[in-house]
Write a protein that holds these residues in place. Structure first.
Motif, PDB file in Angstrom:
ATOM      1  N   PHE A  32       0.834  -1.209   0.000  1.00 54.18           N
ATOM      2  CA  PHE A  32       0.000   0.000   0.000  1.00 54.18           C
ATOM      3  C   PHE A  32       0.866   1.255   0.000  1.00 54.18           C
ATOM      4  N   VAL A  33       1.904   1.254   0.829  1.00 50.18           N
ATOM      5  CA  VAL A  33       2.798   2.420   0.882  1.00 50.18           C
ATOM      6  C   VAL A  33       3.459   2.636  -0.474  1.00 50.18           C
ATOM      7  N   THR A  34       3.958   1.548  -1.071  1.00 51.27           N
ATOM      8  CA  THR A  34       4.614   1.653  -2.386  1.00 51.27           C
ATOM      9  C   THR A  34       3.651   2.191  -3.434  1.00 51.27           C
ATOM     10  N   SER A  35       2.431   1.651  -3.460  1.00 54.61           N
ATOM     11  CA  SER A  35       1.465   2.077  -4.477  1.00 54.61           C
ATOM     12  C   SER A  35       1.088   3.549  -4.305  1.00 54.61           C
ATOM     13  N   MET A  36       0.931   4.005  -3.061  1.00 55.00           N
ATOM     14  CA  MET A  36       0.575   5.406  -2.840  1.00 55.00           C
ATOM     15  C   MET A  36       1.733   6.343  -3.188  1.00 55.00           C
ATOM     16  N   LEU A  37       2.957   5.939  -2.864  1.00 58.06           N
ATOM     17  CA  LEU A  37       4.121   6.763  -3.224  1.00 58.06           C
ATOM     18  C   LEU A  37       4.270   6.845  -4.745  1.00 58.06           C
ATOM     19  N   ILE A  38       4.065   5.719  -5.427  1.00 55.38           N
ATOM     20  CA  ILE A  38       4.140   5.713  -6.890  1.00 55.38           C
ATOM     21  C   ILE A  38       3.030   6.563  -7.480  1.00 55.38           C
ATOM     22  N   VAL A 307      13.221  -9.006  13.616  1.00 56.66           N
ATOM     23  CA  VAL A 307      12.386  -7.961  13.009  1.00 56.66           C
ATOM     24  C   VAL A 307      12.922  -7.589  11.635  1.00 56.66           C
ATOM     25  N   LEU A 308      14.252  -7.494  11.520  1.00 58.96           N
ATOM     26  CA  LEU A 308      14.854  -7.150  10.234  1.00 58.96           C
ATOM     27  C   LEU A 308      14.547  -8.222   9.183  1.00 58.96           C
ATOM     28  N   LEU A 309      14.594  -9.478   9.588  1.00 55.76           N
ATOM     29  CA  LEU A 309      14.268 -10.554   8.646  1.00 55.76           C
ATOM     30  C   LEU A 309      12.830 -10.424   8.153  1.00 55.76           C
ATOM     31  N   LEU A 310      11.911 -10.152   9.092  1.00 56.47           N
ATOM     32  CA  LEU A 310      10.518  -9.941   8.685  1.00 56.47           C
ATOM     33  C   LEU A 310      10.404  -8.762   7.726  1.00 56.47           C
ATOM     34  N   GLY A 311      11.078  -7.665   8.065  1.00 60.26           N
ATOM     35  CA  GLY A 311      11.008  -6.458   7.238  1.00 60.26           C
ATOM     36  C   GLY A 311      11.597  -6.663   5.859  1.00 60.26           C
ATOM     37  N   ILE A 312      12.743  -7.352   5.786  1.00 63.47           N
ATOM     38  CA  ILE A 312      13.406  -7.561   4.494  1.00 63.47           C
ATOM     39  C   ILE A 312      12.564  -8.465   3.592  1.00 63.47           C
ATOM     40  N   ILE A 313      12.059  -9.565   4.147  1.00 62.13           N
ATOM     41  CA  ILE A 313      11.249 -10.482   3.336  1.00 62.13           C
ATOM     42  C   ILE A 313       9.944  -9.810   2.917  1.00 62.13           C
ATOM     43  N   GLY A 314       9.286  -9.142   3.878  1.00 60.42           N
ATOM     44  CA  GLY A 314       8.026  -8.456   3.563  1.00 60.42           C
ATOM     45  C   GLY A 314       8.200  -7.378   2.520  1.00 60.42           C
ATOM     46  N   THR A 315       9.321  -6.659   2.606  1.00 58.43           N
ATOM     47  CA  THR A 315       9.585  -5.592   1.626  1.00 58.43           C
ATOM     48  C   THR A 315       9.883  -6.174   0.253  1.00 58.43           C
ATOM     49  N   ALA A 316      10.668  -7.254   0.227  1.00 57.18           N
ATOM     50  CA  ALA A 316      11.034  -7.883  -1.052  1.00 57.18           C
ATOM     51  C   ALA A 316       9.794  -8.369  -1.799  1.00 57.18           C
ATOM     52  N   ILE A 317       8.795  -8.842  -1.070  1.00 58.49           N
ATOM     53  CA  ILE A 317       7.568  -9.327  -1.722  1.00 58.49           C
ATOM     54  C   ILE A 317       6.577  -8.192  -1.931  1.00 58.49           C
ATOM     55  N   GLY A 318       6.495  -7.272  -0.957  1.00 58.68           N
ATOM     56  CA  GLY A 318       5.484  -6.213  -0.994  1.00 58.68           C
ATOM     57  C   GLY A 318       5.732  -5.148  -2.038  1.00 58.68           C
ATOM     58  N   VAL A 319       7.002  -4.820  -2.301  1.00 57.39           N
ATOM     59  CA  VAL A 319       7.305  -3.743  -3.255  1.00 57.39           C
ATOM     60  C   VAL A 319       6.838  -4.074  -4.674  1.00 57.39           C
ATOM     61  N   PRO A 320       7.154  -5.279  -5.217  1.00 52.25           N
ATOM     62  CA  PRO A 320       6.633  -5.589  -6.563  1.00 52.25           C
ATOM     63  C   PRO A 320       5.105  -5.570  -6.630  1.00 52.25           C
ATOM     64  N   ILE A 321       4.465  -6.069  -5.569  1.00 53.69           N
ATOM     65  CA  ILE A 321       3.003  -6.014  -5.538  1.00 53.69           C
ATOM     66  C   ILE A 321       2.532  -4.566  -5.533  1.00 53.69           C
ATOM     67  N   GLY A 322       3.239  -3.724  -4.779  1.00 58.11           N
ATOM     68  CA  GLY A 322       2.895  -2.301  -4.717  1.00 58.11           C
ATOM     69  C   GLY A 322       3.028  -1.607  -6.059  1.00 58.11           C
ATOM     70  N   ILE A 323       4.020  -2.011  -6.865  1.00 58.95           N
ATOM     71  CA  ILE A 323       4.178  -1.427  -8.202  1.00 58.95           C
ATOM     72  C   ILE A 323       2.957  -1.752  -9.062  1.00 58.95           C
ATOM     73  N   LEU A 325      -0.060  -2.537  -7.929  1.00 59.16           N
ATOM     74  CA  LEU A 325      -1.190  -1.804  -7.365  1.00 59.16           C
ATOM     75  C   LEU A 325      -1.142  -0.334  -7.770  1.00 59.16           C
ATOM     76  N   GLY A 326       0.059   0.239  -7.789  1.00 54.24           N
ATOM     77  CA  GLY A 326       0.217   1.636  -8.177  1.00 54.24           C
ATOM     78  C   GLY A 326      -0.224   1.872  -9.612  1.00 54.24           C
ATOM     79  N   ASP A 327       0.125   0.932 -10.500  1.00 54.00           N
ATOM     80  CA  ASP A 327      -0.293   1.046 -11.897  1.00 54.00           C
ATOM     81  C   ASP A 327      -1.817   0.969 -12.014  1.00 54.00           C
ATOM     82  N   THR A 332      -7.209   3.844 -12.603  1.00 52.47           N
ATOM     83  CA  THR A 332      -8.508   4.209 -12.019  1.00 52.47           C
ATOM     84  C   THR A 332      -8.582   5.697 -11.765  1.00 52.47           C
ATOM     85  N   LEU A 333      -7.498   6.278 -11.245  1.00 53.37           N
ATOM     86  CA  LEU A 333      -7.490   7.697 -10.891  1.00 53.37           C
ATOM     87  C   LEU A 333      -7.639   8.582 -12.116  1.00 53.37           C
ATOM     88  N   LEU A 334      -6.872   8.331 -13.171  1.00 54.46           N
ATOM     89  CA  LEU A 334      -6.906   9.189 -14.351  1.00 54.46           C
ATOM     90  C   LEU A 334      -8.200   9.039 -15.134  1.00 54.46           C
TER      91      LEU A 334
END
Length: 821
Positions: A32-38, A307-323, A325-327, A332-334
């Motif tokens: 969600f954070v990635t998609s909103m930033l994008i 915590v770092l392991l959780l963050g690194i794995i979650g980020t590695a998977i979440g960022v591509p999904i966020g891209i 979602l951002g697209d 939808t927005l435009l």
């Protein structure tokens, strides 16, 4: 160090289901954070792209407060060695000659003739064909509506015909309606060779404007041209990339950041809940480690790595999904906007920021558990001397502080919203207890004795369960507030437009309106009043940060139409009449950055002037990105003498639509646009229907993310009660009864979160409706549809979350759980 990472990995994956649920919370939060930033970055780039396309490489342009001027007036400028490139243009209103039954106003088209279609001072994104300076250049919307391709001929009434040489994407210069309904109030725009248009219209050697590019010495040329043209109908202005008059998108960026922040907040709570519970469960383990020589920092580092392991794995998977979602979000927005705009997804910098956030926010959320793990007391833990103590006093303190924070409901300040949300979180244990008492009989009816046990079990970990429900409530409250604002905004905009539009119709002309024109309009049975509207545009000015901006300045006087709202309107008219000065709309005032009583620098047709800003007012004109000036001073000192617009006020029983066709027939030789007040309302509020759909999507997504927290909490509650559940099974409880108990707990948490969120959303909406800034704009209007959706989604997703945890509880082995107990 490698061994420490291995130990941490073993610890977080020991309970695979809890690990997966916590990881899922981080993945969705990062996505969600990635998609909103994008979306934020891409939206900004889209509007910057169209601004730059409009400006191209031009530095200045020469315009007129009349429709056109002779090329002789600027011939000396065109030959100046300081000027490196020029582009000449002439605008003329015409009509398509079509075979269909379209009305005259639907066939109206503004033709812009230019001397060089491929000039660097003009950017046209070609889809098909070429800019050969021989044929017409039409936007994609016109090509599709008229069913024209490159090489086809377009005819114009009483002018001539020409072939299409190029079809281009959307650009501000050629923005055109995409359907015949919109064409009722908006003219088409196309481009033709300048010589051809001059020949058709008989306006040889006439121009509407000249754009030019300068070398390093051009600033002095600008000043000299200002002085040269100061007493003529021609004036010079910088070409400025500023589309704030046509696009009020500041609220979009707030929306992006709000959703991103909310996602981080909920995901952070999920991580905190897991790590804190894990630390509490492993107190003996930490005490033994420290008794064998582990330092406090070593124990804390162990949890930090988890915590770092959780963050690194979650980020590695979440960022591509966020891209992805951002697209999807950008598409939808435009689609909300009237024109079909293209975009290139800008993901590089947002992804880097999302990676930093994805790794850092789980760590920040877990700082207290990390510190707490390191501070574990060896003696107290091993001797079990730290017996659990009653938290009743904590709940009382939380409730008192929460009630105290509710005072902010009556304080008109942005900090009040944070205080109210904090109050909700602090008071949620008591709210959860109250709702358990209310729903206990209902749960018992549906779940039997398991329902009674579910209500009882929630009180054993009241703090954790209340916090879980509170996070869901905060997410629902914020989204409901946004949806209420979006639902009531059209009504607020409509009221503002009707109060400051100045009439029922705004009729625009290529040539200044004459006295005879006004007398002719007064003969219409439908027309009760005709008021000239003087708009000086485009006018450039300078902010307090020395940045150049562009807007319009309207002429006002006490006897004329009402174009703005203010509590001291009569006094403002008097002050404006005394000496040259301006009042600014709210958005223009905020962009300027100064204070009332200070001076704003404006490039007027009479040269650069500094005018005192008397006040800031509310107006619907250009969404508040506008200025107002006394009519006499605008005509004289400012240097703008003509008015190309007229405001018509109609008799009761008549509508603008009834008059539109007659106006086009009677004034077709110079009419350029007829806009009714209903057109303006529709144009301003149409985007909100699309935004409401986005809000509904966000509501479900936020509830889904919070429900992951519910699943995590229920799973931890279940694992802590392994022995208890084993004993219940041994005493005759069936697997189905255990499942019902866990599902009942999840249902109570979900219902509490939804009900608390709805109540909190109503309180936030009341606070907003009473604020001085938004009170007259946002009404206390409940978004009933969204409330129902929140209730259904909250209950359904909570049931799903509890079903996941109940599956674990039903598989607990009786013998092994009794041995552990």
């Amino acid at each position: 160090m490698l061994n420490m990472w291995q130990i941490s990995w073993r610890n977080i994956t020991q309970n695979k289901k809890r690990f997966f649920i916590s990881l899922l919370g981080i993945i969705l939060g990062v996505a969600f954070v990635t998609s909103m930033l994008i979306a934020n970055k891409t939206t900004n780039d889209v509007f910057d792209y169209y601004e730059e396309m409009y400006v191209a490489n031009a530095d200045y342009w020469i315009l007129s407060d009349e429709h056109s001027y002779s090329v002789d007036m600027v011939s000396s400028v065109l030959t100046s060695p300081i000027i490196t490139e020029t582009m000449l243009a002439l605008d003329k209103q015409a009509f398509f000659e079509l075979e269909g039954d379209q009305s005259l106003n639907q066939r109206s088209v503004r033709i812009t003739g230019v001397n060089d279609q491929s000039s660097s001072l003009l950017k046209l994104p070609v889809i098909e064909g070429s800019l050969d300076n021989e044929g017409l250049v039409i936007p994609k919307a016109v090509a599709e509506l008229l069913n024209k391709e490159v090489g086809d001929t377009i005819r114009f009434t009483n002018l001539g015909e020409a072939k299409v040489s190029a079809i281009v994407e959307y650009t501000q210069l050629l923005s055109s309606p995409g359907n015949w309904e919109r064409a009722e109030s908006t003219s088409f725009r196309i481009m033709a060779p300048l010589e051809l248009l001059q020949e058709w219209t008989g306006m040889e050697d006439e121009l509407s404007y000249v754009r030019f590019q300068i070398n390093e010495e051009g600033e002095q040329l600008f000043l000299s041209l200002q002085e040269k043209f100061s007493h003529s109908n021609v004036y010079v202005q910088p070409v400025v990339a500023d589309d704030r008059q046509s696009n009020d998108i500041g609220g979009l960026y707030t929306f992006f950041y709000l959703i991103a922040g909310l996602s981080m907040f909920i995901s952070g709570f999920i991580v905190f809940n897991m790590i804190y519970t894990s630390v509490m469960e492993r107190k003996k383990e930490f005490a033994i480690m420290k008794s064998f020589g582990y330092l406090q920092s070593s124990v804390s580092r162990l949890i930090l790595i988890e915590v770092l392991l959780l963050g690194i794995i979650g980020t590695a998977i979440g960022v591509p999904i966020g891209i992805l979602l951002g697209d999807m979000f950008m598409q939808t927005l435009l689609s909300v906007f009237e024109f079909e705009m293209v975009y290139t997804l800008n993901w590089e910098i947002p992804v880097l920021i999302a990676v930093l956030i994805g790794i850092s926010f789980p760590v920040l959320s877990s700082l207290f558990p990390i510190y707490n793990a390191g501070k574990t007391s060896v003696l107290l833990t091993l001797k079990m001397a730290n017996q659990p103590q009653s938290l009743r006093s904590l709940y009382i303190v939380r409730a008192i502080v929460g009630v105290g924070l509710l005072v902010f409901v009556f304080i008109d300040h942005p900090i009040s919203y944070l205080a109210i949300l904090a109050s909700v979180i602090l008071m949620f244990p008591l709210l959860l207890l109250g709702l358990i008492c209310i729903f206990r009989p209902i749960i018992k009816i549906f779940f039997g004795y398991s329902g009674s046990l579910a209500a009882q079990s929630l009180t054993k970990q009241l703090n954790r369960n209340a916090n879980t429900a509170a996070i869901l409530a905060v997410g629902i409250a914020v989204i409901l507030l946004l949806s209420a604002v979006i639902e009531s905004a059209p009504e607020g905009y409509e009221n503002e437009i009707r109060n400051t539009y100045g009439g029922d119709l705004r009729v625009s002309s290529e040539a200044p309106w004459s006295k005879q024109d006004r007398e002719k309009l007064l003969l219409y049975d439908a027309v009760v009043n005709v008021e000239p509207l003087t708009e000086a545009t485009p006018i450039t000015w300078v902010t307090t940060d020395e940045e150049t901006r562009q807007f319009s300045i309207f002429a006002v006087d006490e006897a004329g139409p009402t174009l703005f709202e203010s509590s001291n309107k009569e006094e403002l008219y008097y002050e404006l009449a005394k000496e040259p000065s301006v009042i600014l709309g709210e958005r223009a005032f905020n962009e300027w950055g100064g204070d009332i009583g200070e001076y704003i620098y404006i490039n007027t047709p009479s040269g650069k002037q500094h005018l005192e800003v008397l006040d800031v007012v509310k107006t619907s004109n250009y969404s508040g990105y506008v200025g107002f000036m006394d009519e006499n001073h605008l005509n004289n000192e400012f240097g703008w003498t003509n008015h190309f617009d007229i405001l018509l006020t109609l008799n009761d029983g008549y509508t603008g639509e009834q008059l539109r066709n007659q106006l086009w027939l009677d004034f077709s030789t110079h009419l350029s646009e007829v806009e009714t007040i209903e057109d303006e309302i529709q144009s301003t509020t149409s985007a909100f229907s699309g935004m409401n759909e986005l809000i509904l999507i966000m509501l479900v997504l936020i509830i889904g993310l919070a429900s992951i927290g519910t699943a995590n909490t229920l799973l931890m509650n279940t694992l802590e009660r392994t022995s208890e559940i084993g004993t219940m099974r041994a005493l005759g409880f069936t697997k189905l009864q255990v499942k019902k108990m866990i599902i009942g707990e999840g249902l109570l948490i979900g219902l509490s979160g939804v009900i608390g969120g709805i109540i909190s959303g109503i309180v936030l909406l009341y606070t907003t409706s009473q604020s001085e800034l938004l009170g007259g704009f946002i009404s206390f209007q409940l978004p009933v549809g969204n409330i129902i959706l929140a209730l259904i989604a909250g209950v359904c997703l909570s049931l799903l979350a509890s079903w996941i945890s109940s599956a674990t509880a039903s598989r607990i082995d009786i013998i092994s759980s009794l041995k552990e107990g």
